[in-house]
Design a protein around this motif. Structure first.
Motif, PDB file in Angstrom:
ATOM      1  N   UNK A 133       0.940  -1.295  -0.336  1.00  0.00           N
ATOM      2  CA  UNK A 133       0.136  -0.007   0.010  1.00  0.00           C
ATOM      3  C   UNK A 133       0.559   1.188   0.419  1.00  0.00           C
ATOM      4  N   UNK A 134       0.638   2.138  -0.917  1.00  0.00           N
ATOM      5  CA  UNK A 134       1.369   3.187  -0.917  1.00  0.00           C
ATOM      6  C   UNK A 134       0.180   4.311  -0.119  1.00  0.00           C
ATOM      7  N   UNK A 135       0.635   4.821   0.817  1.00  0.00           N
ATOM      8  CA  UNK A 135      -0.449   5.823   1.835  1.00  0.00           C
ATOM      9  C   UNK A 135       0.133   7.436   1.115  1.00  0.00           C
ATOM     10  N   UNK A 136      -1.561   7.572   1.624  1.00  0.00           N
ATOM     11  CA  UNK A 136      -1.228   9.757   1.564  1.00  0.00           C
ATOM     12  C   UNK A 136      -0.267   9.686   2.998  1.00  0.00           C
ATOM     13  N   UNK A 137       0.208   9.961   2.801  1.00  0.00           N
ATOM     14  CA  UNK A 137       1.324  11.017   3.711  1.00  0.00           C
ATOM     15  C   UNK A 137       0.792  12.510   3.890  1.00  0.00           C
ATOM     16  N   UNK A 138      -0.467  13.229   3.735  1.00  0.00           N
ATOM     17  CA  UNK A 138      -0.180  14.069   3.657  1.00  0.00           C
ATOM     18  C   UNK A 138      -0.692  15.082   5.533  1.00  0.00           C
ATOM     19  N   UNK A 139      -0.774  13.629   6.381  1.00  0.00           N
ATOM     20  CA  UNK A 139      -1.754  14.050   7.466  1.00  0.00           C
ATOM     21  C   UNK A 139      -0.449  14.031   8.597  1.00  0.00           C
ATOM     22  N   UNK A 140       0.707  13.224   7.456  1.00  0.00           N
ATOM     23  CA  UNK A 140       2.104  12.540   9.039  1.00  0.00           C
ATOM     24  C   UNK A 140       1.880  11.565   9.670  1.00  0.00           C
TER      25      UNK A 140
ATOM     26  N   UNK B  45      -7.532  -2.161  -8.204  1.00  0.00           N
ATOM     27  CA  UNK B  45      -7.848  -1.069  -8.849  1.00  0.00           C
ATOM     28  C   UNK B  45      -8.127   0.058  -7.590  1.00  0.00           C
ATOM     29  N   UNK B  46      -9.088  -0.362  -7.048  1.00  0.00           N
ATOM     30  CA  UNK B  46      -9.187   0.785  -5.883  1.00  0.00           C
ATOM     31  C   UNK B  46      -8.774   0.852  -4.577  1.00  0.00           C
ATOM     32  N   UNK B  47      -9.144   2.328  -4.523  1.00  0.00           N
ATOM     33  CA  UNK B  47      -8.372   2.859  -3.585  1.00  0.00           C
ATOM     34  C   UNK B  47      -8.795   2.301  -2.244  1.00  0.00           C
ATOM     35  N   UNK B  48      -7.970   1.565  -0.955  1.00  0.00           N
ATOM     36  CA  UNK B  48      -8.187   1.455  -0.258  1.00  0.00           C
ATOM     37  C   UNK B  48      -8.350   2.678   1.080  1.00  0.00           C
ATOM     38  N   UNK B  49      -8.980   2.398   2.410  1.00  0.00           N
ATOM     39  CA  UNK B  49      -8.642   3.495   3.024  1.00  0.00           C
ATOM     40  C   UNK B  49      -8.327   2.545   4.530  1.00  0.00           C
ATOM     41  N   UNK B  50      -7.479   3.775   5.715  1.00  0.00           N
ATOM     42  CA  UNK B  50      -6.695   2.575   6.161  1.00  0.00           C
ATOM     43  C   UNK B  50      -6.470   2.975   7.882  1.00  0.00           C
ATOM     44  N   UNK B  51      -6.885   2.334   8.354  1.00  0.00           N
ATOM     45  CA  UNK B  51      -7.154   3.541   9.784  1.00  0.00           C
ATOM     46  C   UNK B  51      -6.314   4.184  10.167  1.00  0.00           C
ATOM     47  N   UNK B  52      -6.722   5.051  11.202  1.00  0.00           N
ATOM     48  CA  UNK B  52      -4.589   5.528  11.754  1.00  0.00           C
ATOM     49  C   UNK B  52      -5.464   6.516  13.085  1.00  0.00           C
ATOM     50  N   UNK B  53      -5.120   6.921  13.935  1.00  0.00           N
ATOM     51  CA  UNK B  53      -5.782   7.973  14.683  1.00  0.00           C
ATOM     52  C   UNK B  53      -5.509   9.085  14.685  1.00  0.00           C
ATOM     53  N   UNK B  54      -5.065   9.831  13.708  1.00  0.00           N
ATOM     54  CA  UNK B  54      -6.273  10.856  12.871  1.00  0.00           C
ATOM     55  C   UNK B  54      -7.026  10.467  11.410  1.00  0.00           C
ATOM     56  N   UNK B  55      -6.958   9.152  11.484  1.00  0.00           N
ATOM     57  CA  UNK B  55      -8.716   8.888  10.900  1.00  0.00           C
ATOM     58  C   UNK B  55      -8.283   8.203   9.452  1.00  0.00           C
ATOM     59  N   UNK B  56      -8.856   7.696   8.763  1.00  0.00           N
ATOM     60  CA  UNK B  56      -8.749   6.839   7.779  1.00  0.00           C
ATOM     61  C   UNK B  56      -7.507   7.017   6.963  1.00  0.00           C
ATOM     62  N   UNK B  57      -6.804   7.101   6.156  1.00  0.00           N
ATOM     63  CA  UNK B  57      -5.891   7.494   5.333  1.00  0.00           C
ATOM     64  C   UNK B  57      -6.073   6.205   3.779  1.00  0.00           C
ATOM     65  N   UNK B  58      -6.319   7.622   3.152  1.00  0.00           N
ATOM     66  CA  UNK B  58      -5.681   6.973   1.289  1.00  0.00           C
ATOM     67  C   UNK B  58      -5.188   5.778   1.172  1.00  0.00           C
ATOM     68  N   UNK B  59      -5.104   4.847   0.510  1.00  0.00           N
ATOM     69  CA  UNK B  59      -3.679   4.120   0.183  1.00  0.00           C
ATOM     70  C   UNK B  59      -4.256   3.285  -1.307  1.00  0.00           C
TER      71      UNK B  59
END
Length: 343
Positions: free
Chosen positions: A252-259, A302-316
């Motif tokens: 998974x390549x995670x959205x890093x915008x929230x750090x 092909x679907x973009x997934x969401x990973x749970x984290x302390x700051x909310x869902x992270x797009x993956x």
């Protein structure tokens, strides 16, 4: 054994140095078992997934111990020195594996010993000139075969360029009193980031009580498909030839915008539905935030997934390791059910 340092103050620099063969990583959480006796190779060969009878002095291999249903119970990195078979394992498996092997000796000429307190396991990429322990004139070095499909193995990945193709990782045993002060050190986070980026499965992170080798593409390095019988072989053959693994490992390549970086065990979702679990995460010096996750086989790649984290869902975004149609290599046509209505 203990907990290896995560980093020494510069995680990205340590990754670069480790990948370039300029530093080592101390793996204090590893354990070492030995098997001695003339039956050691044929005995372990009969119990596990890899063909070991032809292992020569100094040769390395990787093998898995499965339960009767084909699920992974232990992973072993093995080196033979012509008299002793050395098993490099994750420390969490030390006691359970030693006890199981001891129970399975029966009348065979083998002896099991725990040598974990005598050695430290050092990881590196390439030969850095470490003061490696020697047994029967053989350096105790395990060379990982992940860079290519091992003899008798099979790769499900269809990547044109497998990220593990340049993987030249090795683990060396050094005496506990060895002086390693001349070698630059990287923390465990550096190794973890490089491992994840290379799609390299590891027992202590990717394996749960349901894991079979197919789901992890671990047949690439740890399973010989044409060797003799062993526990769990029926499941290995059936899934490979006729069926499909129920889950698949994905990068998974995670959205890093929230750090934020999710933790191992975080839920992976598609819409409102939980479809898997993160097994390991890292901040890679080139790829950014990445993770390995085990998800349901049928999830559209092909679907973009969401990973749970302390700051909310992270797009993956998914990078496919095991394809959704992995397995069924025999291409046996499905027969119609008796009494089925033809239309």
């Amino acid at each position: 054994m203990g907990t290896p340092p995560e980093h020494y103050g510069n995680p990205f620099g340590e990754q670069r140095a480790l990948a370039a063969g300029q530093s080592v990583v101390e793996l204090a959480d590893r354990a070492v078992l030995t098997i001695t006796g003339p039956d050691r190779l044929t005995w372990l060969d009969s119990l596990t997934t890899q063909a070991l009878t032809g292992l020569g002095a100094g040769d390395s291999a990787e093998t898995l111990l499965l339960n009767p249903n084909g699920r992974i119970e232990h992973a072993m990195r093995v080196v033979d020195d012509s008299e002793t078979l050395w098993l490099l394992i994750d420390g969490s498996a030390r006691e359970a594996l030693a006890k199981w092997l001891d129970r399975m000796r029966f009348t065979l000429r083998v002896e099991i010993a725990d040598r974990s307190d005598d050695f430290v396991t050092i990881g590196s990429f390439g030969d850095l000139g470490l003061p490696v322990a020697v047994s029967h004139e053989i350096p105790l070095v395990w060379n990982d075969s992940w860079a290519a499909v091992a003899r008798g193995g099979h790769q499900y990945s269809r990547a044109e360029q497998h990220p593990g193709a340049t993987w030249n990782y090795r683990e060396s045993l050094v005496a506990v009193d060895s002086d390693l002060s001349d070698f630059a050190a990287s923390g465990s986070l550096a190794f973890e980031a490089l491992r994840i980026a290379a799609w390299r499965p590891w027992f202590s992170t990717e394996v749960d009580d349901r894991s079979i080798p197919h789901e992890l593409d671990w047949m690439r390095s740890a399973v010989h498909l044409s060797k003799g019988c062993y526990r769990g072989q029926e499941t290995v053959a059936k899934v490979h030839n006729l069926g499909h693994p129920p889950r698949r490992l994905v990068l998974l390549h995670l959205d890093g915008s929230e750090g934020a970086l999710p933790e191992a065990g975080a839920e992976v979702s598609l819409g409102e539905k939980v479809v898997g679990t993160v097994t390991a995460t890292a901040r890679h010096f080139e790829l950014g935030p990445i993770a390995l996750a085990m998800i349901k086989r049928g999830v559209d790649a092909a679907e973009t997934l969401a990973v749970a984290s302390d700051v909310g869902a992270i797009a993956a975004a998914q990078e496919v390791i095991v394809p959704t149609d992995a397995g069924a290599e025999a291409n046996v046509p499905r027969l119609p059910r008796l009494g089925a209505v033809k239309r």
